[in-house]
Motif scaffolding. Structure first.
Motif, short mmCIF file in Angstrom:
data_model
loop_
_atom_site.label_atom_id
_atom_site.label_comp_id
_atom_site.label_asym_id
_atom_site.label_seq_id
_atom_site.Cartn_x
_atom_site.Cartn_y
_atom_site.Cartn_z
N LEU A 1 26.25 -12.45 -9.61
CA LEU A 1 25.32 -11.66 -8.79
C LEU A 1 24.39 -10.82 -9.66
O LEU A 1 23.19 -10.72 -9.40
CB LEU A 1 26.10 -10.76 -7.83
CG LEU A 1 26.94 -11.48 -6.77
CD1 LEU A 1 27.79 -10.48 -5.99
CD2 LEU A 1 26.06 -12.26 -5.81
N LYS A 2 24.97 -10.22 -10.70
CA LYS A 2 24.19 -9.40 -11.61
C LYS A 2 23.12 -10.23 -12.31
O LYS A 2 21.95 -9.84 -12.40
CB LYS A 2 25.11 -8.73 -12.63
CG LYS A 2 24.50 -7.56 -13.38
CD LYS A 2 24.43 -6.34 -12.47
CE LYS A 2 24.06 -5.10 -13.23
NZ LYS A 2 23.94 -3.91 -12.35
N GLU A 3 23.53 -11.38 -12.81
CA GLU A 3 22.61 -12.24 -13.56
C GLU A 3 21.49 -12.80 -12.67
O GLU A 3 20.41 -13.12 -13.17
CB GLU A 3 23.39 -13.39 -14.20
CG GLU A 3 24.30 -12.95 -15.33
CD GLU A 3 25.14 -14.08 -15.88
OE1 GLU A 3 25.13 -15.18 -15.27
OE2 GLU A 3 25.82 -13.87 -16.90
N PHE B 1 18.92 0.12 3.10
CA PHE B 1 19.13 -1.32 3.02
C PHE B 1 18.87 -1.92 4.40
O PHE B 1 18.89 -1.22 5.42
CB PHE B 1 20.55 -1.66 2.55
CG PHE B 1 21.64 -1.34 3.55
CD1 PHE B 1 22.19 -2.33 4.34
CD2 PHE B 1 22.14 -0.04 3.68
CE1 PHE B 1 23.21 -2.05 5.26
CE2 PHE B 1 23.15 0.25 4.59
CZ PHE B 1 23.69 -0.75 5.38
N ASP B 2 18.61 -3.22 4.42
CA ASP B 2 18.30 -3.94 5.66
C ASP B 2 19.56 -4.65 6.15
O ASP B 2 20.03 -5.58 5.51
CB ASP B 2 17.18 -4.95 5.40
CG ASP B 2 16.81 -5.74 6.65
OD1 ASP B 2 17.36 -5.46 7.74
OD2 ASP B 2 15.98 -6.66 6.53
N PRO C 1 21.15 -7.07 -5.46
CA PRO C 1 21.63 -5.69 -5.38
C PRO C 1 23.13 -5.71 -5.01
O PRO C 1 23.51 -6.32 -4.01
CB PRO C 1 20.79 -5.07 -4.26
CG PRO C 1 19.64 -6.01 -4.05
CD PRO C 1 20.14 -7.36 -4.43
N ILE C 2 23.96 -5.05 -5.79
CA ILE C 2 25.41 -5.10 -5.59
C ILE C 2 25.90 -3.69 -5.30
O ILE C 2 25.70 -2.78 -6.11
CB ILE C 2 26.14 -5.65 -6.83
CG1 ILE C 2 25.42 -6.88 -7.39
CG2 ILE C 2 27.57 -6.01 -6.47
CD1 ILE C 2 25.99 -7.34 -8.72
N TRP C 3 26.54 -3.50 -4.16
CA TRP C 3 27.05 -2.20 -3.75
C TRP C 3 28.56 -2.26 -3.58
O TRP C 3 29.13 -3.30 -3.24
CB TRP C 3 26.42 -1.77 -2.42
CG TRP C 3 24.94 -1.52 -2.45
CD1 TRP C 3 24.03 -1.91 -3.39
CD2 TRP C 3 24.20 -0.82 -1.45
NE1 TRP C 3 22.78 -1.51 -3.05
CE2 TRP C 3 22.84 -0.83 -1.86
CE3 TRP C 3 24.54 -0.19 -0.26
CZ2 TRP C 3 21.84 -0.23 -1.10
CZ3 TRP C 3 23.54 0.40 0.50
CH2 TRP C 3 22.20 0.39 0.07
N LEU C 4 29.19 -1.12 -3.78
CA LEU C 4 30.62 -0.96 -3.50
C LEU C 4 30.78 0.14 -2.46
O LEU C 4 30.35 1.28 -2.68
CB LEU C 4 31.38 -0.59 -4.77
CG LEU C 4 32.90 -0.43 -4.65
CD1 LEU C 4 33.55 -1.76 -4.29
CD2 LEU C 4 33.50 0.12 -5.94
N PRO D 1 19.24 -10.58 -0.67
CA PRO D 1 20.08 -9.76 0.20
C PRO D 1 20.94 -8.79 -0.59
O PRO D 1 21.34 -9.08 -1.73
CB PRO D 1 20.96 -10.79 0.92
CG PRO D 1 20.98 -11.98 0.01
CD PRO D 1 19.62 -12.00 -0.64
N THR D 2 21.20 -7.64 -0.01
CA THR D 2 22.14 -6.69 -0.59
C THR D 2 23.56 -7.19 -0.34
O THR D 2 23.90 -7.59 0.77
CB THR D 2 21.96 -5.30 0.05
OG1 THR D 2 20.62 -4.86 -0.16
CG2 THR D 2 22.93 -4.29 -0.54
#
Length: 233
Positions: free
Chosen positions: A102-104, A161-162, A108-111, A8-9
């Motif tokens: 989350l990165k490891e 994105f979903d 997908p990481i959004w701001l 998931p995003t």
């Protein structure tokens, strides 16, 4: 067959979610009234009353988040004032740990922030968190505040994105309402956005006490997906 391999995003708000809202409370509720009173030769009480009226008038609009707008309205260089106090910008407890996790693990990481582009830039530089994000978006560039469904519609057109495979974490209930209206289903708020204020007592959405509380939630979802995947194997 469902796509179980697609993580998931994870979309984060910035102020009050990843960063301690105590900084913004200080800027807008303490420092600006002092600077406004000095600039306009009025008492602090008069300054507070005037600014409160401005705040009420523009709250939850795109103007509310614009340094340029407030500078034009109050006669104080609001952006310069914020940068002057940038040392007070602080990450909330668990911010780095969560982003690193989350990165490891390939999320997908959004701001997605309502902070204007200039305010966003100096906070990213001060905190060093930009490195974790695949997408960084200011509502100023979208043209709508996050409270409105139009923000999410344009964001999806710009960065696909979903909504059904997405988590959004924000400290503002009206923003979460907008995201829910758009179709994002996994919505979380923050129990204590500002260390200068008491934790919240109620919220329409589940609240994270520590940011790292999101980790077991994601791990539980991943475990459930593994079980579902075995049914199709």
């Amino acid at each position: 067959m469902p796509n179980f391999s697609e993580k998931p995003t994870i979309i984060f708000d910035m102020d009050g979610t990843l960063l301690d809202l105590a900084y913004d409370d200080f800027i807008w509720n303490e420092l600006l009234p002092i600077r406004y009173a000095e600039q306009h030769g009025c008492t602090l009480e008069q300054s507070q009353q005037t600014l409160f009226s401005f705040y009420q008038q523009h709250n939850h609009t795109l103007k509310w988040y614009s340094s340029r707008f407030w500078t034009s309205q109050v006669g104080v260089d609001v952006l310069a004032m914020q940068i002057e106090q940038k040392a007070k910008v602080a990450k909330r407890v668990g911010c780095t740990e969560l982003l690193q996790y989350l990165k490891e693990n390939g999320y997908p990481i959004w701001l997605a922030t309502n902070a204007d582009a200039a305010g966003l830039q100096f906070k990213l530089e001060e905190t060093g968190i930009a490195q974790y994000f695949d997408v960084i978006v200011s509502s100023e560039t979208i043209g709508h505040a996050k409270e409105f469904i139009e923000f999410w519609q344009i964001l999806q057109q710009t960065h696909t994105f979903d909504p059904e495979n997405c988590y959004f974490i924000d400290d503002t209930e009206k923003v979460l309402n907008g995201a829910e209206q758009f179709g994002i289903q996994q919505l979380y708020s923050i129990l204590q956005p500002s260390t200068g204020k008491a934790p919240r007592e109620t919220c329409k959405y589940p609240m994270l006490s520590a940011l790292t509380d999101l980790i077991p939630i994601l791990e539980a979802q991943a475990s459930q997906q593994d079980k579902e995947q075995k049914k199709y194997a």
